[in-house]
Design a protein around this motif. Structure first.
Motif, PDB file in Angstrom:
ATOM      1  N   ASN A 149      46.560  39.575  45.237  1.00 26.44           N
ATOM      2  CA  ASN A 149      45.284  40.288  45.327  1.00 26.44           C
ATOM      3  C   ASN A 149      45.441  41.750  45.730  1.00 26.44           C
TER       4      ASN A 149
ATOM      5  N   GLU B 102      47.332  29.943  37.182  1.00 30.13           N
ATOM      6  CA  GLU B 102      45.943  29.807  37.622  1.00 30.13           C
ATOM      7  C   GLU B 102      45.025  30.641  36.732  1.00 30.13           C
TER       8      GLU B 102
ATOM      9  N   ASP C 219      43.251  35.222  33.733  1.00 34.42           N
ATOM     10  CA  ASP C 219      42.091  35.956  33.246  1.00 34.42           C
ATOM     11  C   ASP C 219      42.214  37.462  33.463  1.00 34.42           C
TER      12      ASP C 219
ATOM     13  N   TYR D 168      42.427  32.123  37.551  1.00 31.62           N
ATOM     14  CA  TYR D 168      42.103  33.331  38.325  1.00 31.62           C
ATOM     15  C   TYR D 168      43.078  34.459  38.010  1.00 31.62           C
TER      16      TYR D 168
END
Length: 447
Positions: free
Chosen positions: A135, A372, A377, A374
């Motif tokens: 992140n 994942e 994408d 997340y």
């Protein structure tokens, strides 16, 4: 951080300290507990008691919070607790500078901000990690490049890093998973060779050591987390360690809205900043927790060494390897691999269920982060498509192939750090539980 159990959230080569525990150690006799059936099949639990709860709350924590409350100075800009904590942690870690922050994620984000990481830059990270590592890269619109896992250690495979370096690589960010340092000799060497700063994600590794130096102090900077599951906790919170004075100044400015003081006449520097300050309540809690922290570090280290000596006698159980340079692991997690072939092909999910029934809390650990939705994408994110283009993002997806990590994610088992604060008998009962499960694995498969 047992993040899998909470949110963000082994010794194969034992150190001298660990080996000394095993020398002269009597052979464990499992006796009737091992001979009895597993709890899932109606037998008695191998571990009928409870493991230590977390966090520990005693008079020091109560007094610390009351003192901060009554001071009426609750923020770092007019209080003293955060600064006192920074001094104490700096002295304990051997770093020249320590900066308290609102979380471990904030610490990593601050490091990225101080390094001016942004669109077009690439950051190398391990694929076996908590999502926060990813992140903080994406929040800066930089491109995260996954590096496969060394399946024996659960750490980033340092031998796979160099081929992942491109002219756009601006940071190498190893993560000391479970509190055990990654292969820092190799990683630091690659950083020096390619003139790329090393940012240690040591969020799970407070007071771990590489060749006698504390994790988080060997690269340009290192991030520590004090989230609720962490070995040293204030619910939320983090810190950055560094020996570089100029970098420390940049980090302070970034986390304090671009200023080094609260003086409105103080100029902003350099070009970006935000508010990621630690509060006085958190600083006070951390100071209180630190009073028992060194003893807890030793207790986990000794219990982990003993548990590893027991696990080494059980076929199909492979504790996470420590590299030669590791002189201390923080053991935020005790991690091992489960080989179902030695358990009559009993699926790991059944093993975890059977272990939990014996009174042994456990987890399957991280999933395949690179797969994942997340993460995948990101290749369709409108901002990333604008910056990098469809071709580059599709290539990024194709390059995120990490076969060793895929295998590890199907074999891993975790215990949390609080279990290692238990007794030696607790460690023996964990091993007894696994011996029972292995003996009756054929019956458990049918249950």
């Amino acid at each position: 951080m047992n993040e899998k159990l909470d949110r963000r959230d082994f010794i194969s080569n034992m150190s001298i300290a660990g080996v000394s525990l095993a020398i002269g150690m009597p052979q464990i006799t499992f006796g009737t507990t091992t001979d009895s059936k597993p709890a899932l099949l109606g037998g008695p639990r191998a571990h009928p008691a409870s493991f230590p709860s977390w966090p520990i709350v005693e008079r020091p924590e109560e007094n610390a919070l009351l003192e901060a409350l009554r001071s009426k100075k609750w923020g770092r800009l007019n209080g003293r607790a955060v600064a006192d904590f920074e001094d104490a942690y700096k002295n304990m870690s051997g770093a020249k500078h320590c900066l308290g922050l609102s979380s471990g994620t904030s610490a990593l984000f601050t490091a990225m901000g101080a390094l001016d990481i942004g669109p077009g830059d690439e950051v190398l990270i391990p694929v076996y990690t908590f999502v926060a590592t990813y992140n903080v890269v994406v929040l800066n619109y930089a491109l995260p490049r996954f590096v496969d896992t060394d399946i024996e250690s659960f750490q980033i495979d340092a031998n796979q890093i160099e081929k992942a370096i491109t002219p756009q690589t601006k940071v190498i960010m190893p993560v000391h998973i479970g509190g055990s340092p990654a292969d820092l000799d190799t990683i630091l060497g690659l950083g020096n060779k390619n003139h790329i700063p090393i940012v240690e994600d040591a969020c799970q590794a407070p007071m771990a050591e590489w060749r006698g130096k504390k994790a988080g102090t060997l690269g340009l900077t290192g991030a520590i987390s004090f989230q609720s599951s962490k070995n040293l906790t204030s619910g939320e919170g983090g810190a950055l360690l560094t020996n570089d004075e100029e970098f420390a100044e940049s980090c302070y400015n970034f986390h304090n809205q671009g200023r080094h003081t609260s003086d409105p006449n103080d100029p902003y520097s350099p070009t970006r900043g935000t508010n990621l300050r630690l509060t006085e309540f958190q600083g006070s809690l951390l100071l209180a927790q630190m009073k028992r922290f060194p003893q807890q570090v030793e207790h986990r280290w000794e219990n982990a060494a003993y548990l590893t000596s027991l696990f080494n006698e059980i076929p199909g159980i492979y504790p996470a390897k420590l590299y030669e340079g590791v002189t201390k692991s923080a053991y935020h997690l005790y991690m091992f691999r489960y080989d179902k072939k030695e358990f009559q092909d009993m699926d790991r999910s059944v093993f975890l269920k059977a272990l939990a029934a014996e009174g042994i809390p456990c987890s399957g650990g991280y999933g395949m982060l690179n797969k994942e939705k997340y993460v995948t994408d990101l290749a369709k994110n409108k901002h990333y498509l604008k910056i990098y283009g469809e071709k580059t993002m599709n290539e990024w997806l194709e390059q995120n192939y990490c076969p060793q990590n895929d295998q590890l994610c199907e074999e891993a088992v975790w215990f949390s750090q609080t279990m290692l604060l238990g007794t030696r008998q607790d460690m023996e009962q964990i091993a007894q539980a696994i011996q029972k499960i292995r003996k009756y694995s054929g019956d458990l498969k049918k249950a």
